[in-house]
Design an enzyme around this catalytic site. Structure first.
Site, PDB file in Angstrom:
ATOM      1  N   SER A  15       0.809  -1.227   0.000  1.00 52.06           N
ATOM      2  CA  SER A  15       0.000   0.000   0.000  1.00 52.06           C
ATOM      3  C   SER A  15       0.840   1.274   0.000  1.00 52.06           C
ATOM      4  O   SER A  15       0.315   2.362  -0.193  1.00 52.06           O
ATOM      5  CB  SER A  15      -0.961   0.026   1.198  1.00 52.06           C
ATOM      6  OG  SER A  15      -0.275   0.340   2.381  1.00 52.06           O
ATOM      7  N   LYS A  46       1.310   4.329   7.061  1.00 50.57           N
ATOM      8  CA  LYS A  46       0.563   5.213   6.164  1.00 50.57           C
ATOM      9  C   LYS A  46       1.067   6.650   6.337  1.00 50.57           C
ATOM     10  O   LYS A  46       1.774   6.971   7.283  1.00 50.57           O
ATOM     11  CB  LYS A  46      -0.939   5.199   6.502  1.00 50.57           C
ATOM     12  CG  LYS A  46      -1.648   3.859   6.304  1.00 50.57           C
ATOM     13  CD  LYS A  46      -1.913   3.559   4.844  1.00 50.57           C
ATOM     14  CE  LYS A  46      -2.684   2.260   4.658  1.00 50.57           C
ATOM     15  NZ  LYS A  46      -1.881   1.067   4.903  1.00 50.57           N
TER      16      LYS A  46
END
EC number: 3.4.21.88
Length: 201
Positions: free
Chosen positions: A118, A159
């Site tokens: 991701s 993230k």
């Protein structure tokens, strides 16, 4: 050996790194600055505990004579894995140590091995090691900082961090994945990114 408290461990690791780099021990004032303390009393107390527990020694009445008795395990501790995609739990105990003594990394740096893709557009891919350091004041984090964050109900993930009021958005760097949007109360930032290492076998 008797275990150290978190405050004692922090001072001990900083001392060991300072002495390794400078080849002499720091002053009380330098230790106060490094530990963000306004008074010498807590430093003197921690030093006394470190001496009592057998981690350091010094020559009475002489400044800058602290010596490290217990060498710190060399290398950056790898504390497990972190998901760049789904969410998984990292370990708190080191599963391995990797020697990066040729690199200058901040004190208390630790590493997690990335699983998933991701963050691939930030050049962080499956199998990489990410180096993180603790974030003492998450409120001061700049938007866009890459963090390891524990999210209630989700687990821990890698993230980009964005705050707007009391809302936190954790954005991936891969259009296949959706951002995580939660309240600030649901997020515990566990570290901010220092660097990435890719080992080629």
């Amino acid at each position: 050996m008797e275990r150290l408290t978190e405050a004692q461990q922090e001072l001990y690791e900083w001392l060991a790194e300072y002495i390794r780099i400078h080849q002499h021990s720091p002053s009380i004032r330098q230790m106060m600055q490094a530990m963000n303390l306004k008074s010498p009393a807590p430093i003197q107390s921690r030093l006394e505990h470190l001496r009592t527990k057998g981690y350091i020694e010094w020559t009475e009445g002489k400044a800058r004579t602290i010596r490290i008795l217990q060498p710190i395990k060399q290398g950056v501790p790898v504390l497990g894995a972190i998901a760049a995609g789904g969410l998984i739990e990292p370990f708190t105990d080191a599963v391995e140590h990797i020697d990066f003594s040729n690199f200058t990394l901040p004190a208390q740096t630790y590493a997690l091995r990335v699983t998933g893709d991701s963050m691939i557009e930030d050049l962080i891919t499956d199998g990489d090691l990410v180096f993180l350091r603790p974030v003492p004041e998450p409120d001061q984090l700049k938007n866009g900082t890459i963090v390891a964050a524990r999210v209630d109900g989700y687990g821990t993930t890698l993230k980009r961090f964005y705050r707007s009021g009391d809302r936190i958005t954790l954005k991936p760097a891969n259009p296949k994945y959706n951002p995580i949007e939660v309240t600030a109360m649901q997020v515990q930032v566990q570290g901010s990114l220092v660097g990435v290492w890719r080992g080629y076998m």
